[in-house]
Design an enzyme around this catalytic site. Structure first.
Site, mmCIF file in Angstrom:
data_model
loop_
_atom_site.group_PDB
_atom_site.id
_atom_site.type_symbol
_atom_site.label_atom_id
_atom_site.label_comp_id
_atom_site.label_asym_id
_atom_site.label_seq_id
_atom_site.Cartn_x
_atom_site.Cartn_y
_atom_site.Cartn_z
ATOM 1 N N HIS A 1 -4.069 10.470 9.485
ATOM 2 C CA HIS A 1 -4.082 9.013 9.544
ATOM 3 C C HIS A 1 -2.730 8.370 9.240
ATOM 4 C CE1 HIS A 1 -5.697 4.963 9.161
ATOM 5 N NE2 HIS A 1 -5.197 4.860 7.937
ATOM 6 N N SER B 1 -3.892 1.099 11.036
ATOM 7 C CA SER B 1 -5.136 1.128 10.276
ATOM 8 C C SER B 1 -5.739 -0.289 10.278
ATOM 9 C CB SER B 1 -4.852 1.656 8.865
ATOM 10 O OG SER B 1 -6.047 1.947 8.175
ATOM 11 N N TRP B 2 -6.027 -0.880 9.110
ATOM 12 C CA TRP B 2 -6.466 -2.267 9.107
ATOM 13 C C TRP B 2 -5.427 -3.168 9.784
ATOM 14 C CZ3 TRP B 2 -9.491 -6.342 8.887
ATOM 15 C CH2 TRP B 2 -8.926 -7.584 8.595
#
Length: 562
Positions: free
Chosen positions: A539, A355-356
Site C-alpha cells: 500500500h 489512499s484516502w
C-alpha cells in the site's frame, strides 16, 4: 502559453523574440498590434487605442482556446501588459516586464521634451532640429502634425527622425543595426506614427497615474520586473515607482545595461524570469483521513518544475484543533481545497492523492473539474462497504491473521458485530486513556499492513498518541459516516464529470489496506485513466516500485503543461 507584447507601440514582433522562452515548455504567441508588423492596415491610427489592443489580446486568447496565460512585455509592451492584466487579472498566470513605461507626463517629457538630452545631446539635436524653434514648446505635438501630414515625404522625414532618436539611445553602447532600422520607411512610419498617436492621447488613460492607481487588481500575480540602470528611453524612475507601489513584484536591476532586450544582462535576466515562471502548481492530498503531511511528501515532484502545496486536512498534521471531528466532512475538505486554491491565486492545478487522498482527489475533481489539470492517484479507496468490510471486518485477516487478532481482541466478543462501530464508541469515549488505547490499536493495524514487508519505523508511529489519536478518530469518523456520500458507489457514479482529465492510477498488487479490486473497479469504469500495477508492492507510497511509478507519472504530467 505565453503572449509576447512588443514595444513601441508600433514596433512589431520578430521570430527572434522567441529566444527568451524555453520552446520545450512554452507555447509562444507573438502578437503584432494594430498597424504594426504584419498587422493591416499598416501604420493605421483609426480605432487604435490601448483599449482596442486590450480587447484584441483577450479575443486572441479566446480564439486560441487558452484558459489563461503568462504575459511578457517590454517598454510599451510593459504598459500594455499591465493594462491587460488589470483588465483581465483572472486570465494572467504571471508577468515578466522589461523597461517599465507608465506613460506619465514626466516620462514623455524626459525622453521627448529634453530630459534625455543631458545624456545624448548629440543625438538629441538631430531629433530637435527637424522642428522649427517656434514649434518647440511641445516636440510631441510638433511631430504629431508632421507624422499626420497630407504629404507622405513629410511623414517619412518625421518618422525617420523620431525613430532614429529612439534607436540611437536604446543600447548602453550604440548598436548600428538598430540605428539602421530608422532608414526603413515602412518600419519607421508605423513605429513613429503609432507611438506619437498614443503619447499625444496619453495612452487613452483617464489619469496620469492610471496604471499605479490600479495595482491592487494585479498585486497577487507573480511578477518579475527587469530594468537597465542606464535605460535612457524608459528611465529607471518608472520601474522604481512601480516597485514602490508593488513591492511584491521582484525587481531585477541590471547595472550595465540600457533599454534594449538585446543587452546581454537584460536578456539573461529575462530568461531567468521565464524559467522561474515555469513552476506549475500541484496539491498533495494526504491519506487517512487524519494522516497529515510531511516535507518528505515533496520527493515525488521535480522541485524545479512544480510549486508543491502540502495541505493538512482538518484535525490532522498542523491543522487545529487537533483530532477534531466537528464540521469535519468530505465536503468541508473539498471546500477547504477550493478556498486554498483561491487564496493562493492559482487558476488551476494538478491534484495528487494516495489512499484516502485518492478518495478526496476524486471527490474534489468531480466537484471542480475545471480547476484540475491532471490527477495522479495511488492506492485507490472508494469507501464502499465492501472495502471497509475487507479491512476492518475480517477480510484482510486472511493475509495478516497475527496482526488482525491484536486489532480485533481490543473489542469484547459481544461487540464484534461491527468493529468499526465498536472502535467508534471507544475513540469518542469521555475517558482519554480509552481513546488512546483504541487509537493505538487502530493505527497499528494499518501500519503493520501498509508495506509488502513490515516497516518498523511505520509501525512505531502507532505509539505516538498525538498522531494515532488524529489518525484513528478521523478515519473512523469518516468510515462510520460512509464518507458523507449519498450512495455506496458515489465516486464511480460521477466518473463522467472527470473522464476528460489526464489521470494515472498507481496500485500495488499486494495492497492489503486498499485492495486492488478498488483500482480495478475504477479502471473498468474509467478505462481512459492509465492504470499502473506494481507487482511487488503493498500500500505505501514509500514502496520502491510505487514511488518510482509516482515519479514517472508526475514527469509525464509535466509534458502536458503549456
Amino acid at each position: 502559453p505565453v503572449v509576447f507584447l512588443h514595444g513601441g507601440p508600433g514596433g512589431g514582433t520578430s521570430p527572434n523574440n522567441r529566444r527568451f522562452f524555453d520552446p520545450e515548455f512554452y507555447r509562444i504567441v507573438l502578437f503584432d498590434q494594430r498597424g504594426a508588423g504584419k498587422s493591416t492596415p499598416h501604420a493605421c491610427l483609426e480605432e487604435n487605442t490601448t483599449w482596442d489592443l486590450v480587447n484584441d489580446i483577450e479575443k486572441l486568447r479566446e480564439h486560441l482556446k487558452i484558459p489563461e496565460w503568462q504575459v511578457f512585455g517590454g517598454s510599451w509592451g510593459s504598459t500594455l501588459a499591465l493594462t491587460y492584466s488589470q483588465s483581465h487579472p483572472d486570465k494572467v498566470t504571471g508577468l515578466v516586464l522589461r523597461g517599465i513605461f507608465l506613460i506619465r507626463k514626466k516620462e514623455i517629457d524626459w525622453f521627448y521634451e529634453g530630459g534625455a538630452a543631458a545624456i545624448y545631446p548629440d543625438a538629441w539635436e538631430e531629433f530637435r532640429d527637424l522642428i522649427p524653434e517656434n514649434e518647440r514648446g511641445s516636440l510631441v505635438d510638433a511631430y504629431h502634425k508632421r507624422l499626420n501630414s497630407d504629404n507622405l515625404e513629410t511623414q517619412y522625414a518625421a518618422a525617420r527622425a523620431w525613430t532614429k532618436w529612439e534607436m540611437m539611445t536604446a543600447h548602453l553602447l550604440p548598436n548600428d543595426g538598430n540605428i539602421q532600422k530608422a532608414e526603413d520607411d515602412k518600419f519607421s512610419l508605423a513605429f513613429a506614427r503609432i507611438e506619437n498617436h498614443f503619447f499625444v492621447n496619453k495612452a487613452f488613460f483617464t489619469s496620469d497615474s492610471h496604471l499605479l492607481d490600479n495595482i491592487d487588481k494585479i498585486r497577487h500575480i507573480k511578477t518579475t520586473i527587469v530594468q537597465g540602470r542606464y535605460d535612457v528611453v524608459c528611465p529607471m524612475i518608472s520601474a522604481w515607482d512601480l516597485h514602490k507601489a508593488w513591492p511584491e513584484a521582484d525587481l531585477k536591476i541590471v547595472g550595465d545595461a540600457g533599454h534594449s532586450a538585446n543587452e546581454p544582462g537584460i536578456a539573461a535576466e529575462l530568461v531567468v524570469a521565464n524559467e522561474k515562471m515555469k513552476a506549475f502548481p500541484v496539491v498533495f492530498l494526504h491519506g487517512g483521513p487524519g494522516g497529515g503531511t510531511s516535507p518528505n511528501n515533496r520527493r515525488f515532484f521535480d522541485p524545479e518544475f512544480y510549486r508543491i502545496v502540502l495541505f493538512d486536512q482538518r484535525g490532522a498534521g498542523k491543522s487545529t484543533p487537533h483530532a477534531c471531528l466537528e464540521e469535519n466532512t468530505t465536503w468541508d475538505l473539498v471546500n477547504d481545497i477550493e478556498k486554498l486554491r483561491e487564496h493562493l491565486k492559482i487558476p488551476e492545478w494538478q491534484v495528487f492523492g494516495g489512499s484516502w487522498g485518492s478518495t478526496l482527489a476524486l471527490t474534489y475533481s468531480q466537484s471542480h473539474p475545471d480547476k484540475v489539470t491532471g490527477l495522479v492517484l495511488r492506492g485507490i479507496f472508494l469507501i464502499r462497504k465492501k472495502e471497509i468490510d475487507w479491512f476492518y471486518e475480517g477480510g484482510a485477516a486472511a493475509i495478516y491473521p497475527d496482526a488482525w487478532e491484536e486489532f480485533r481482541d481490543l473489542i469484547p466478543e459481544n461487540e464484534r458485530g461491527s468493529l468499526v462501530d465498536a472502535y467508534h464508541k471507544r475513540l469518542n469515549s469521555d475517558d482519554l486513556e480509552t481513546q488512546y488505547a483504541a487509537a493505538r490499536a487502530w493505527t497499528k493495524w494499518e501500519m503493520m499492513t501498509a508495506h509488502l514487508l513490515p516497516n518498523d519505523g511505520n509501525i512505531q508511529k502507532a505509539e505516538d498518541d498525538k498522531f494515532s489519536l488524529a489518525f484513528a478518530r478521523i478515519e473512523n469518523h469518516y468510515f462510520v459516516n460512509k464518507a458523507f456520500f449519498t450512495s455506496d458507489s458515489y465516486l464511480l457514479e460521477n466518473i463522467d464529470k472527470i473522464r476528460h482529465i489526464k489521470t494515472t492510477i498507481v496500485q500495488g498488487r499486494y495492497d492489503v489496506v486498499c485492495p486492488m479490486m478498488s483500482a480495478w473497479d475504477l479502471h473498468k469504469a474509467w478505462p481512459e485513466a492509465d492504470l499502473k500495477i506494481v507487482g511487488d508492492a503493498g500500500h505505501s507510497a514509500n514502496e520502491p516500485g510505487i514511488a518510482a511509478e509516482l515519479v514517472v507519472a508526475n514527469e509525464k504530467m509535466k509534458a502536458l503543461v503549456g
